[in-house]
Design a protein around this motif. Structure first.
Motif, mmCIF file in Angstrom:
data_model
loop_
_atom_site.group_PDB
_atom_site.id
_atom_site.type_symbol
_atom_site.label_atom_id
_atom_site.label_comp_id
_atom_site.label_asym_id
_atom_site.label_seq_id
_atom_site.Cartn_x
_atom_site.Cartn_y
_atom_site.Cartn_z
ATOM 1 N N HIS A 126 0.896 -1.323 -0.122
ATOM 2 C CA HIS A 126 0.026 -0.121 0.044
ATOM 3 C C HIS A 126 0.835 1.285 -0.130
ATOM 4 O O HIS A 126 0.441 2.275 0.796
ATOM 5 C CB HIS A 126 -0.937 -0.075 1.254
ATOM 6 C CG HIS A 126 -1.831 -1.276 1.147
ATOM 7 N ND1 HIS A 126 -2.743 -1.357 0.330
ATOM 8 C CD2 HIS A 126 -1.787 -2.113 2.325
ATOM 9 C CE1 HIS A 126 -3.355 -2.612 0.701
ATOM 10 N NE2 HIS A 126 -2.791 -3.038 1.656
ATOM 11 N N ARG A 127 1.864 1.286 -0.748
ATOM 12 C CA ARG A 127 2.595 2.744 -0.895
ATOM 13 C C ARG A 127 1.683 3.524 -1.943
ATOM 14 O O ARG A 127 1.432 3.101 -3.049
ATOM 15 C CB ARG A 127 4.046 2.420 -1.357
ATOM 16 C CG ARG A 127 4.855 1.718 -0.654
ATOM 17 C CD ARG A 127 6.414 1.837 -1.050
ATOM 18 N NE ARG A 127 7.239 1.204 0.160
ATOM 19 C CZ ARG A 127 8.755 0.872 -0.132
ATOM 20 N NH1 ARG A 127 9.007 1.050 -1.259
ATOM 21 N NH2 ARG A 127 9.094 0.511 0.771
ATOM 22 N N ARG A 128 1.903 4.627 -1.450
ATOM 23 C CA ARG A 128 1.232 5.875 -2.239
ATOM 24 C C ARG A 128 2.239 6.875 -2.641
ATOM 25 O O ARG A 128 2.593 7.463 -1.838
ATOM 26 C CB ARG A 128 0.066 6.368 -1.456
ATOM 27 C CG ARG A 128 -0.756 7.350 -2.237
ATOM 28 C CD ARG A 128 -2.030 7.748 -1.370
ATOM 29 N NE ARG A 128 -2.873 8.635 -2.170
ATOM 30 C CZ ARG A 128 -2.474 10.142 -1.965
ATOM 31 N NH1 ARG A 128 -1.714 10.650 -1.285
ATOM 32 N NH2 ARG A 128 -3.338 10.840 -2.639
ATOM 33 N N THR A 182 2.850 10.467 -4.614
ATOM 34 C CA THR A 182 2.146 11.645 -5.010
ATOM 35 C C THR A 182 2.577 11.849 -6.579
ATOM 36 O O THR A 182 3.684 11.734 -7.004
ATOM 37 C CB THR A 182 2.730 12.878 -4.325
ATOM 38 O OG1 THR A 182 2.708 12.481 -2.868
ATOM 39 C CG2 THR A 182 1.776 14.054 -4.475
ATOM 40 N N ASN A 183 1.317 12.142 -7.172
ATOM 41 C CA ASN A 183 1.745 12.627 -8.748
ATOM 42 C C ASN A 183 2.406 13.855 -8.684
ATOM 43 O O ASN A 183 2.250 14.808 -8.109
ATOM 44 C CB ASN A 183 0.473 12.639 -9.523
ATOM 45 C CG ASN A 183 -0.257 11.204 -9.522
ATOM 46 O OD1 ASN A 183 0.473 10.193 -9.463
ATOM 47 N ND2 ASN A 183 -1.507 11.121 -9.560
#
Length: 189
Positions: free
Chosen positions: A13-15, A17-18
């Motif tokens: 679950h790594r997120r 940032t765009n």
């Protein structure tokens, strides 16, 4: 599925940032800063300007602080983010040599702790006892002196006895030699 009894959740679950979101956020911050400048809100703009200046010229500010003589304590952890004055916190302040010299001159004897006082009392009592013992004023010293007198007397008596026995042996030896001489018919002088 991972092997083994326990699962590792570190990579899950790594997120990320765009880049578009980052650009939008920077544009929003820029708009807010411009709006504050137009409105005349100087506090927040000064804080932002200071933050940017500190990052750009950190070494220059450090050298100027050293020259001014003021010591600033380096913040630990999030201490620089939280601005709460703790009344119990003691901050170290630089002391001047002249004030230190005055305090040393005027300072009285420091108060001794209970253990130190007891130790000093014990040493004084020991020294006093040794002095009295040397003078022969304590019960133990009197007993020692009495024992010493008895031993001296016994040694003197033993020395006298040995001297008498020596004289008796010598006299017996002389009488025996005289008898032997007489028996052999030699004249004694």
């Amino acid at each position: 599925m991972p092997r083994g009894k326990y699962t590792n959740h570190k990579g899950k679950h790594r997120r990320f940032t765009n880049p578009e979101e980052i650009e939008e956020q920077m544009k929003r911050e820029e708009k807010e800063r411009k709006w504050r400048e137009e409105r005349g809100d100087a506090d927040s703009s000064d804080d932002e300007a200071r933050g940017k200046d500190d990052k750009a010229s950190g070494s220059e500010s450090e050298s100027s602080e050293e020259e001014s003589g003021e010591e600033t304590v380096k913040a630990k952890g999030v201490e620089n983010l939280i601005h709460v004055e703790n009344p119990n916190r003691v901050q170290k302040r630089a002391k001047k040599l002249s004030t230190l010299n005055e305090t040393v001159k005027t300072a009285a004897k420091p108060e001794l702790s209970r253990r130190e006082r007891e130790e000093l009392d014990r040493q004084r009592a020991q020294a006093n006892y040794q002095r009295l013992h040397a003078e022969g004023k304590t019960e133990e010293a009197r007993a020692d002196l009495a024992r010493l007198a008895i031993v001296k007397q016994q040694r003197a008596e033993a020395a006298k006895r040995r001297e008498e026995e020596k004289k008796l042996k010598e006299a017996a030896k002389q009488t025996k030699t005289a008898q032997v001489q007489k028996a052999l018919g030699k004249k004694t002088t």
